[in-house]
Design an enzyme around this catalytic site. Structure first.
Site, PDB file in Angstrom:
ATOM      1  CG  ASP A  30       4.998  -4.226  -4.213  1.00  0.00           C
ATOM      2  OD1 ASP A  30       4.642  -4.654  -5.315  1.00  0.00           O
ATOM      3  OD2 ASP A  30       4.204  -3.985  -3.271  1.00  0.00           O
ATOM      4  CG  ASP A  32      -0.004  -2.574  -7.628  1.00  0.00           C
ATOM      5  OD1 ASP A  32      -0.059  -1.564  -8.334  1.00  0.00           O
ATOM      6  OD2 ASP A  32      -0.156  -3.730  -8.078  1.00  0.00           O
TER       7      ASP A  32
HETATM    8  C1  BG6 Z   1      -0.345  -6.872  -6.742  1.00  0.00           C
HETATM    9  C2  BG6 Z   1      -1.432  -6.205  -5.943  1.00  0.00           C
HETATM   10  O1  BG6 Z   1       0.709  -5.978  -6.914  1.00  0.00           O
HETATM   11  O2  BG6 Z   1      -0.828  -7.260  -8.030  1.00  0.00           O
HETATM   12  C3  BG6 Z   1      -2.662  -7.112  -5.870  1.00  0.00           C
HETATM   13  O3  BG6 Z   1      -0.964  -5.966  -4.628  1.00  0.00           O
HETATM   14  C4  BG6 Z   1      -3.099  -7.497  -7.276  1.00  0.00           C
HETATM   15  O4  BG6 Z   1      -3.702  -6.417  -5.209  1.00  0.00           O
HETATM   16  C5  BG6 Z   1      -1.939  -8.165  -8.004  1.00  0.00           C
HETATM   17  O5  BG6 Z   1      -4.181  -8.405  -7.217  1.00  0.00           O
HETATM   18  C6  BG6 Z   1      -2.293  -8.546  -9.450  1.00  0.00           C
HETATM   19  O6  BG6 Z   1      -2.565  -7.362 -10.175  1.00  0.00           O
HETATM   20  P1  BG6 Z   1      -3.287  -7.286 -11.587  1.00  0.00           P
HETATM   21  O7  BG6 Z   1      -3.164  -5.825 -11.960  1.00  0.00           O
HETATM   22  O8  BG6 Z   1      -2.528  -8.188 -12.505  1.00  0.00           O
HETATM   23  O9  BG6 Z   1      -4.695  -7.722 -11.390  1.00  0.00           O
HETATM   24 MG    MG Z   2       2.221  -4.039  -2.917  1.00  0.00          MG
END
Ligand code: BG6
Ligand code: MG
Length: 238
Positions: A30, A32
């Site tokens: 993963d 984030d």
């Molecule tokens: C995930 C995060 O990796 O991506 C979430 O944990 C986030 O918090 C999701 O909402 C979508 O991300 P983005 O950057 O497309 O808004």
């Molecule tokens: Mg994550």
């Protein structure tokens, strides 16, 4: 002295070991909250949006946004508040612009401790690595962290795959490593549950209670070497 007796059960030729079908073949990271502390940046951007909109966002709700898509996160932030689809899209856009401003500040020094080392070591053990994220911004984040070229595949929110679990399956197919031989590295409850649902092992990072679905949980990857990790994971049943 006569010839030593060869017992019936003594194999004369050592049998060829069966192919190690249960061995680990791939790690699906993963992004984030695993490779960088961008989960905190997402959370901070949602908090700023909540303040602008006069919404209250308690700590538990803010934490529960980890791993959720942008739209599911906004639904949770809005709670009982009803808005038009147009306003909903505007709010998602605002949060994303705010978040991207923070992403622009990221540098390779923001890679979380232990991740870089593991990414470097794993290929030496014949392990393929992919980055798998619900985020549409995973590639820019990996690029800023200087990690983009470390992955044999990147499956993210821009791909035509709807759920976290299906993204894991897609990465396993691209890497040609069957799900039972994949290890997902995740910081979110949603991600850990999806990994297990699709028959993958999961290395959870963070809070052991939130990650109770994971095969094993570490606070972080700091000091975790690939050899020990692979030994532990191989010994732990599915
Ligand atoms: C995930 C995060 O990796 O991506 C979430 O944990 C986030 O918090 C999701 O909402 C979508 O991300 P983005 O950057 O497309 O808004
Ligand atoms: Mg994550």
């Amino acid at each position: 002295m006569g010839m030593p007796q060869i017992l019936e059960s003594t194999p004369r030729i050592r049998p060829t070991p069966a192919p190690a079908t249960n061995s680990i073949g791939a790690f699906l990271f993963d992004v984030d909250g695993v490779l960088a502390d961008t989960a905190r940046l997402h959370e901070a951007a949602w908090r700023r949006l909540a303040i602008r909109e006069g919404l209250s966002l308690d700590t538990d709700t803010a934490r529960s946004l980890r791993g959720l898509s942008r739209s599911d996160s906004l639904r949770r932030v809005l709670g009982q508040r009803r808005v038009t689809q147009h306003r909903f899209n505007e709010l998602m856009e605002q949060k994303n612009c705010d978040y991207l401003r923070q992403v622009e500040q990221l540098t390779p020094t923001d890679v979380l401790p232990g991740s870089s080392e593991l990414l470097e070591e794993l290929p030496g053990f014949g392990i393929r690595v992919a980055a798998v994220s619900a985020s549409c911004n995973a590639r820019p984040v990996l690029d800023r962290l200087g990690l983009l070229d470390r992955f044999a595949a990147v499956v993210d929110g821009t791909d035509d795959v709807s759920t976290t679990g299906h993204r894991f399956l897609s990465a396993s197919a691209v890497l040609r490593v069957e799900p039972s031989r994949c290890v997902v590295v995740e910081d979110s409850t949603t991600g850990a549950a999806a990994a297990r649902q699709f028959g993958m092992k999961c290395l959870g990072l963070g809070d052991a209670t939130a990650l109770c679905m994971a095969t094993m949980v570490f606070e972080s990857l700091r000091g975790v070497d690939a050899r020990s990790l692979l030994r532990w994971l191989t010994r732990t049943p599915h």
